[in-house]
Design a protein around this motif. Structure first.
Motif, mmCIF file in Angstrom:
data_model
loop_
_atom_site.group_PDB
_atom_site.id
_atom_site.type_symbol
_atom_site.label_atom_id
_atom_site.label_comp_id
_atom_site.label_asym_id
_atom_site.label_seq_id
_atom_site.Cartn_x
_atom_site.Cartn_y
_atom_site.Cartn_z
ATOM 1 N N ILE A 1 1.639 -1.496 -4.800
ATOM 2 C CA ILE A 1 2.294 -1.773 -3.511
ATOM 3 C C ILE A 1 2.124 -0.622 -2.509
ATOM 4 C CG2 ILE A 1 4.001 -3.426 -4.425
ATOM 5 C CD1 ILE A 1 6.038 -1.134 -3.988
ATOM 6 N N GLY A 2 1.695 0.551 -3.014
ATOM 7 C CA GLY A 2 1.395 1.644 -2.094
ATOM 8 C C GLY A 2 0.312 1.268 -1.090
ATOM 9 N N LEU A 3 -0.494 0.245 -1.425
ATOM 10 C CA LEU A 3 -1.554 -0.200 -0.505
ATOM 11 C C LEU A 3 -0.982 -0.646 0.834
ATOM 12 C CD1 LEU A 3 -3.773 -2.312 -2.940
ATOM 13 C CD2 LEU A 3 -4.445 -0.185 -1.815
ATOM 14 N N PHE A 4 0.275 -1.121 0.817
ATOM 15 C CA PHE A 4 0.893 -1.549 2.084
ATOM 16 C C PHE A 4 0.955 -0.400 3.093
ATOM 17 C CE2 PHE A 4 3.302 -5.030 -0.318
ATOM 18 C CZ PHE A 4 2.518 -6.036 0.219
ATOM 19 N N THR A 5 1.118 0.832 2.562
ATOM 20 C CA THR A 5 1.275 1.966 3.479
ATOM 21 C C THR A 5 -0.057 2.352 4.129
ATOM 22 O OG1 THR A 5 0.994 3.617 1.712
ATOM 23 C CG2 THR A 5 3.236 2.864 2.154
ATOM 24 N N MET A 6 -1.133 1.667 3.721
ATOM 25 C CA MET A 6 -2.431 1.911 4.348
ATOM 26 C C MET A 6 -2.741 0.836 5.392
ATOM 27 S SD MET A 6 -5.918 2.927 2.454
ATOM 28 C CE MET A 6 -7.459 3.125 3.340
ATOM 29 N N GLU A 7 -1.800 -0.074 5.589
ATOM 30 C CA GLU A 7 -2.019 -1.196 6.502
ATOM 31 C C GLU A 7 -1.856 -0.789 7.972
ATOM 32 O OE1 GLU A 7 -3.525 -3.834 5.985
ATOM 33 O OE2 GLU A 7 -2.130 -5.444 5.532
ATOM 34 N N HIS A 8 -2.374 -1.639 8.859
ATOM 35 C CA HIS A 8 -2.017 -1.565 10.278
ATOM 36 C C HIS A 8 -0.494 -1.543 10.327
ATOM 37 C CE1 HIS A 8 -1.236 -3.052 14.341
ATOM 38 N NE2 HIS A 8 -2.454 -2.655 14.653
ATOM 39 N N ARG A 9 0.084 -0.742 11.193
ATOM 40 C CA ARG A 9 1.540 -0.521 11.128
ATOM 41 C C ARG A 9 2.345 -1.796 11.371
ATOM 42 N NH1 ARG A 9 2.210 3.336 7.933
ATOM 43 N NH2 ARG A 9 4.393 3.371 8.562
ATOM 44 N N ASP A 10 1.855 -2.678 12.221
ATOM 45 C CA ASP A 10 2.620 -3.906 12.475
ATOM 46 C C ASP A 10 2.583 -4.833 11.255
ATOM 47 O OD1 ASP A 10 3.472 -3.082 14.932
ATOM 48 O OD2 ASP A 10 1.872 -4.091 16.037
ATOM 49 N N ASN A 11 1.447 -4.866 10.563
ATOM 50 C CA ASN A 11 1.371 -5.672 9.322
ATOM 51 C C ASN A 11 2.368 -5.142 8.299
ATOM 52 O OD1 ASN A 11 -0.748 -6.951 10.469
ATOM 53 N ND2 ASN A 11 -2.323 -6.125 9.100
ATOM 54 N N TRP A 12 2.349 -3.834 8.135
ATOM 55 C CA TRP A 12 3.227 -3.199 7.146
ATOM 56 C C TRP A 12 4.695 -3.421 7.533
ATOM 57 C CZ3 TRP A 12 5.616 -2.166 3.162
ATOM 58 C CH2 TRP A 12 6.128 -0.948 2.718
ATOM 59 N N ALA A 13 4.999 -3.299 8.828
ATOM 60 C CA ALA A 13 6.383 -3.484 9.295
ATOM 61 C C ALA A 13 6.870 -4.902 8.956
ATOM 62 C CB ALA A 13 6.461 -3.232 10.796
ATOM 63 N N ASN A 14 5.976 -5.834 9.140
ATOM 64 C CA ASN A 14 6.300 -7.228 8.883
ATOM 65 C C ASN A 14 6.620 -7.450 7.391
ATOM 66 O OD1 ASN A 14 6.494 -9.932 9.388
ATOM 67 N ND2 ASN A 14 4.283 -10.293 9.155
ATOM 68 N N VAL A 15 5.819 -6.857 6.523
ATOM 69 C CA VAL A 15 6.049 -6.981 5.075
ATOM 70 C C VAL A 15 7.327 -6.222 4.684
ATOM 71 C CG1 VAL A 15 5.122 -6.343 2.805
ATOM 72 C CG2 VAL A 15 3.591 -7.246 4.565
ATOM 73 N N TYR A 16 7.479 -5.036 5.253
ATOM 74 C CA TYR A 16 8.631 -4.181 4.933
ATOM 75 C C TYR A 16 9.946 -4.915 5.233
ATOM 76 C CZ TYR A 16 11.634 -0.003 5.104
ATOM 77 O OH TYR A 16 12.624 0.928 4.887
ATOM 78 N N LYS A 17 9.937 -5.608 6.404
ATOM 79 C CA LYS A 17 11.137 -6.357 6.810
ATOM 80 C C LYS A 17 11.508 -7.380 5.733
ATOM 81 C CE LYS A 17 10.946 -8.933 10.557
ATOM 82 N NZ LYS A 17 10.526 -9.220 11.926
ATOM 83 N N LYS A 18 10.478 -7.995 5.171
ATOM 84 C CA LYS A 18 10.742 -8.996 4.114
ATOM 85 C C LYS A 18 11.197 -8.303 2.827
ATOM 86 C CE LYS A 18 7.233 -12.072 5.931
ATOM 87 N NZ LYS A 18 5.803 -12.348 5.868
ATOM 88 N N MET A 19 10.577 -7.179 2.520
ATOM 89 C CA MET A 19 10.891 -6.509 1.244
ATOM 90 C C MET A 19 12.344 -6.035 1.188
ATOM 91 S SD MET A 19 7.391 -4.347 0.537
ATOM 92 C CE MET A 19 7.728 -3.687 -1.076
#
Ligand code: COA
Length: 607
Positions: A231-249
């Motif tokens: 799941i650390g791969l999320f932190t390599m994402e475009h910030r808006d993509n990661w923010a979107n996933v983070y909100k769900k997590m």
């Protein structure tokens, strides 16, 4: 979140803090004049005249209003720039932090080649970190200086227990400083993509000894035998993509608590498997430190939002990766130098009692989030495969040679980079070097525009066989002097780029129309840093590196030692204009040699 400061400034670390000057707003006329001078080597005669006209209009018109508003802002704050800078340069930046913003650092190779050696080295590193942390906690770190000038030490207070938080459009960051209740006593350890909370203090609040940390790490390895979700791969994402996933997590309570544990932890320690590489291990390990080498290697074994991640490989290569929001390289490098020294010092703590074991953090991923991980993996691998890097040591001379010629080593190296670029591209380009403005309260960096009329004249002469060595040496000395002058101006608050940014942001913040000066192609072009550079000196033979900041650019970072210079050079493989990093590295070495030869030859002639 604004800059985090100690509740009370006590020890010697902040002894001069209150006396540091405030970052000034430069006079408008001065900035306009210097801005125009910086454009001379980059623009045609016609383009230059156009921009000159815009500068005059700005200076006599809306620029005056903006300057006054900026002066008012400066009056009210410790530093008129620092909050804006954190927002514009970092938290508001939406591209992935990896390669684009987080630098990697490679430490000198350690003498081990198996997991036992890895765990011992990692525990010594953590013991060294805790030793350094005492000096931050008690504010006893010595004040750093640039020349004779004391520097602002606030960045040191913000590098531990800090983390970036992904939010849509604009991230936030968090920090749990040591002088607040409930200050964190654990680190995060990532092994085999499994993420652990690992206490590094006992119940008696004492730091763990090396062997106690080692026991904790052995337990991590035991519990992490099966690979976890990367799941650390999320932190390599475009910030808006990661923010979107983070909100769900964070909808899930357990996952939210796990994420908070990582954010609160003092640092992240990544225990990597071996790279199994025989050729150019230094460069391969450089990739490992910068981005993790992709999902089949170590990229899932990271948390790139964390301010400091130590990375310790099984093959003796180790280093770090840091998130840039709170600090520049120097505080991180000082911490690293301290740890390097501590590792071989034989020092240790006395044993702590009541040590809690590591806890494997639980992340409950919904199907939606798991699907996003597939995209994150593809995106990460695409980025990794495009980045070209060369990490090398130029060992024919170091700072000693320019010093013997009575010239600044930094300005000498910067001109070598200009020459290397010119050799292939037959022209110059917007060139950035970071200059520290920590002589001022809460100061960060200013730009040294290291391409100048003088550097262009010098590089042209070097490529012209009709020009004598004597003349080449004269032009080199002039180019070096010009760069040194710019450096001195930049570090003392007389640079231009932060002032221009401040004027532009003042217009935006006051809902004023963006002045023509900032819509001028010359403004964009000259600030399009095809050469992006930084000197990050270290006591140890470590080297820092980062990605180019534009697709057709290079990233150059160097650590000048007395008798050698360590370099990290990067470019993008997909760009057809730039050279592969290894080829550019050769041109840098050729340039350094040729410059030494012209100076040495003319020195002999003058004797
Ligand atoms: N003759 C002989 N020696 C000279 C000299 C001359 N004309 N000019 C400089 N030197 C010496 C200096 O005294 C110094 O000696 P030391 O090795 O004993 O300390 C050494 O050469 C280095 O000086 P110089 O090469 O001029 O560079 P610098 O140390 O002044 O650094 C910058 C220049 C721009 C790198 C520095 O000012 C700075 O801002 N650093 C921070 C950059 C930063 O934040 N980077 C991180 C971004 S993430």
């Amino acid at each position: 979140m604004p800059s985090v400061q100690p509740k009370k400034l006590k020890g010697r670390m902040f002894s001069v803090q209150a006396a540091l000057p405030k970052y000034p707003v430069a006079p408008l006329e001065q900035t306009m004049k210097k801005y125009l001078k910086s454009l001379e080597p980059l623009l045609s005669e016609e383009e230059y005249r156009h921009t000159e006209k815009l500068c005059k209009e700005f200076q006599n018109g809306v620029g005056k209003t903006l300057q006054n508003k900026l002066l008012e802002r400066a009056e009210k704050r410790d530093n008129w720039l620092s909050d804006w800078w954190r927002s514009v340069a970092y938290l508001g930046f939406r591209e992935p932090v990896v390669i684009n913003s987080n630098p990697g650092v490679l430490f000198p190779k350690a003498d081990y080649n198996d997991i036992q050696g890895q765990l011992t080295y990692a525990s010594r590193l953590i013991a060294g970190l805790l030793d350094y942390k005492v000096m931050i906690d008690e504010q006893t770190l010595p004040v750093e200086h640039l020349g004779k000038n004391p520097l602002c030490m606030m960045q040191y207070f913000q590098v531990l227990a800090a983390c970036r938080i992904p939010l849509e459009k604009h991230d936030d960051w968090t920090c749990y400083p040591p002088d607040r209740p409930g200050a964190p006593k654990h680190i995060t350890v990532i092994y085999n993509n499994n993420i652990f909370e690992v206490p590094v203090y006992g119940g008696d609040s004492k730091p763990l000894t090396t062997s106690q940390v080692r026991d904790q790490l052995s337990e991590v390895v035991k519990q992490g035998a099966t690979a976890g979700e990367p799941i650390g791969l999320f932190t390599m994402e475009h910030r808006d993509n990661w923010a979107n996933v983070y909100k769900k997590m964070i909808q899930d309570k357990t996952t939210k608590a796990a994420l908070e544990s990582v954010q609160r932890s003092i640092i992240v320690l990544c225990l990597d498997k071996s790279n199994n590489t025989m050729t150019d291990a230094r460069t391969v390990s450089g990739h490992q430190m910068l981005h993790g080498r992709g999902s089949s290697y170590h990229t899932g074994n990271r948390w790139f939002d964390k301010t400091i991640q130590f990375i310790v490989g099984e093959d003796g290569y180790s280093g770090l990766n840091y998130e840039h929001t709170t600090a520049e390289g120097p505080p991180i490098i000082h911490l690293m130098d301290h740890c390097m020294k501590y590792i071989s010092s034989g020092k240790d703590w006395s044993p702590a009692t009541d040590v809690k074991p590591p806890t494997k953090l639980q992340f409950n991923l919904t199907q939606d989030v798991s699907d996003s991980l597939i995209h994150a993996k593809e995106n990460a691998d695409r980025m990794v495969s495009d980045l070209d890097l060369k990490v090398f040591v130029f060992d024919e001379f170091g700072k000693n040679f320019p010093k013997s010629q009575k010239v600044s080593p930094d300005s000498f190296i910067q001109n070598a980079l200009q020459l290397a670029y010119y050799r292939h591209h037959k022209k110059t380009c917007g060139s950035y070097e970071s200059a520290s403005i920590r002589m001022f309260q809460l100061g960060r960096t200013e730009t040294i525009r290291s391409c100048s009329t003088e550097s262009l004249e010098f590089t042209r002469a070097m490529m012209d066989s009709n020009v004598s060595k004597q003349r080449k040496a004269e032009l080199l000395r002039r180019a070096i002097d010009s760069h040194k002058q710019y450096t001195n101006d930049a570090i003392s608050g007389k640079g231009i780029d932060r002032h221009l940014l401040g004027l532009k942001l003042t217009a935006a913040e006051n809902n004023m129309e963006i002045p023509e000066l900032f819509k001028d192609p010359a403004y964009t072009f000259s600030g399009s840093w095809r050469i992006s550079t930084s000197q990050v000196p270290a006591k140890s033979e470590s080297v820092l590196f980062f990605g180019p900041v534009v697709p057709d650019g290079y990233g150059f970072c160097y650590n000048p030692q007395e008798k050698c210079i360590l370099f990290g050079v990067s470019s993008y493989k997909s760009n057809s204009v730039t050279l592969p990093a290894a080829k550019m590295a050769e041109l840098i070495q050729d340039s350094l040699r040729d410059m030494r030869d012209v100076l040495a030859a003319t020195m002999k002639a003058n004797l």
